[in-house]
Design a protein around this motif. Structure first.
Motif, mmCIF file in Angstrom:
data_model
loop_
_atom_site.group_PDB
_atom_site.id
_atom_site.type_symbol
_atom_site.label_atom_id
_atom_site.label_comp_id
_atom_site.label_asym_id
_atom_site.label_seq_id
_atom_site.Cartn_x
_atom_site.Cartn_y
_atom_site.Cartn_z
ATOM 1 N N GLU A 261 -2.925 1.328 -10.745
ATOM 2 C CA GLU A 261 -3.372 1.743 -9.421
ATOM 3 C C GLU A 261 -2.452 1.272 -8.294
ATOM 4 O OE1 GLU A 261 -7.361 0.390 -8.992
ATOM 5 O OE2 GLU A 261 -8.190 1.911 -10.365
ATOM 6 N N ARG A 262 -1.480 0.434 -8.601
ATOM 7 C CA ARG A 262 -0.555 -0.024 -7.568
ATOM 8 C C ARG A 262 0.400 1.080 -7.130
ATOM 9 N NH1 ARG A 262 1.997 -5.188 -10.384
ATOM 10 N NH2 ARG A 262 1.982 -3.699 -12.118
ATOM 11 N N THR B 10 0.820 -1.214 0.000
ATOM 12 C CA THR B 10 0.000 0.000 0.000
ATOM 13 C C THR B 10 0.855 1.267 0.000
ATOM 14 O OG1 THR B 10 -0.123 0.162 2.433
ATOM 15 C CG2 THR B 10 -1.759 -1.227 1.321
ATOM 16 N N LYS B 11 2.191 1.083 -0.024
ATOM 17 C CA LYS B 11 3.097 2.235 0.026
ATOM 18 C C LYS B 11 4.212 2.095 -1.009
ATOM 19 C CE LYS B 11 2.273 3.122 4.957
ATOM 20 N NZ LYS B 11 2.890 3.227 6.302
ATOM 21 N N ILE C 100 -2.996 10.513 -7.392
ATOM 22 C CA ILE C 100 -2.088 10.234 -6.281
ATOM 23 C C ILE C 100 -1.300 11.487 -5.905
ATOM 24 C CG2 ILE C 100 -1.836 7.787 -6.861
ATOM 25 C CD1 ILE C 100 0.749 8.512 -8.331
ATOM 26 N N GLY D 103 5.829 3.547 -4.493
ATOM 27 C CA GLY D 103 5.855 4.755 -5.329
ATOM 28 C C GLY D 103 6.941 4.697 -6.379
ATOM 29 N N LYS E 162 1.208 4.427 -5.563
ATOM 30 C CA LYS E 162 0.496 5.239 -4.576
ATOM 31 C C LYS E 162 1.033 6.665 -4.457
ATOM 32 C CE LYS E 162 -1.952 1.638 -3.687
ATOM 33 N NZ LYS E 162 -3.308 1.531 -4.273
ATOM 34 N N PHE E 163 2.234 6.925 -4.983
ATOM 35 C CA PHE E 163 2.776 8.289 -4.967
ATOM 36 C C PHE E 163 3.883 8.392 -6.018
ATOM 37 C CE2 PHE E 163 5.219 5.859 -1.885
ATOM 38 C CZ PHE E 163 6.543 6.214 -2.151
#
Length: 358
Positions: free
Chosen positions: A203-204, A181-182, A292, A184, A206-207
């Motif tokens: 979508e994987r 979930t983290k 994001i 980038g 996240k930033f």
């Protein structure tokens, strides 16, 4: 006055060399010219017009020996080599994982254009070291056809690059200690362009963090007009050189639209299909899908990706409905976002500045 002309082509024996041309003038007269070549800017030719003296390198040009840049310490993390398969090519890279921790955030480093391996002249190596010591897993990899990775770099397509990123991310997700979930991306130069395109459809991610990203479609008349207005305000930029910059853009675009996938320039066969893809790319449309958080880091002294481009990118992202986009300008930093370490004997390397990591 001193004038600097980048990428001037000079003939050497039966080949052509890309040089940087420095012209020194006094009272309207040219008193000296110096041509340098290579990333280390070795002197190729010196000319003194008034004295009718020209000194030309006559020995065989040999690249400076490359001593791989090694960090003094690797405390706080472990480093491991990996290999993944992407579109019939094996891609190699390095993963640095923080020690004695569970479920850590992770980033993939995406390199700029050009023949640079996973370490990016030391920039990505030192960045990986600093981030992993702060508890972040970092994956850096050799581009297709570069370093230990298989495939052909010269003829690789935009689709190949996006596909390679997908395979790299698949591997990163398979690491048990990585927090899915983290995850980038950190894109440098053209790597920022690739990273933003990839993040807009996966979508994987996240930033996203930009390091002087070449993340703007440079083919439109609107872009050229904005850059034209920006360059006009730079002190000391000669009008003729300014016009030459714009003309080179237009000629490149015109050739790409007319030619087939391959063309010849100065006797060298060049794969131009990648430029065609760039011309036809709907990059602003991709930005509309980015929801994001984004951090744009831009060196104020960058001459490859102008500081104005970072502001244009931020504006486009915000106009697309994403307000979570912060732009930070870095004083006294150019395109490489670090310090060039050189001893005059071996090829130089880049050590990332502490301000960038913070």
């Amino acid at each position: 006055k001193v004038f600097f002309l980048k990428h001037e082509i000079m003939k050497y024996n039966n080949s052509f060399i890309k040089t940087n041309h420095i012209i020194i003038e006094s009272n309207g007269e040219e008193i000296a010219s110096v041509w340098t070549y290579g990333w280390s800017n070795s002197i190729f030719c010196i000319e003194l017009p008034k004295e009718k003296i020209k000194i030309l390198l006559t020995s065989q040009i040999k690249p400076l020996e490359f001593i791989p840049f090694k960090l003094d310490q690797k405390t706080g993390y472990e480093s491991k080599e990996f290999s993944v398969t992407s579109n019939k090519a094996n891609l190699s890279g390095t993963l640095t994982l923080p020690s004695n921790t569970d479920k850590v955030p992770a980033v993939v480093l995406i390199c700029d254009r050009g023949i640079m391996d996973r370490d990016a002249y030391g920039l990505f190596l030192s960045l990986s070291d600093r981030l992993s010591k702060e508890g972040i897993a970092v994956l850096r990899f050799d581009k297709r056809g570069i370093g230990k990775s298989e495939g052909a770099y010269e003829s690789s397509s935009l689709e190949d690059s996006i596909g390679d990123l997908k395979s790299i991310l698949n591997y990163l997700e398979s690491i048990d200690s990585v927090d899915k979930t983290k995850i980038g991306l950190v894109g440098w130069g053209y790597g920022g362009y690739l990273g933003l395109k990839f993040a807009s459809s996966d979508e994987r991610v996240k930033f996203f963090i930009s390091l002087n990203s070449e993340a703007f479609n440079r083919t439109s008349d609107a872009y050229l007009e904005k850059i034209q207005n920006y360059l006009k305000n730079i002190p000391g930029l000669e009008k003729d050189y300014f016009n030459l910059i714009l003309e080179s853009y237009k000629k490149t675009f015109a050739i790409a639209r007319m030619e087939k996938d391959w063309t010849y320039l100065l006797g060298k066969k060049i794969y131009i299909a990648r430029t065609k893809e760039y011309l036809d790319d709907n990059f602003n449309g991709d930005l509309k899908n980015l929801k994001i958080p984004l951090l744009l880091l831009q060196g104020k002294l960058d001459t490859q990706v102008l500081p104005e481009e970072a502001k244009m990118l931020q504006n486009n992202i915000k106009e697309s409905g994403n307000a979570a986009c912060e732009l930070i300008y870095m004083d006294n930093l150019g395109h490489f976002m670090g310090e060039k370490i050189s001893n005059g004997v071996h090829r130089p390397y880049i050590l990332i500045k502490e301000d960038v990591v913070k």
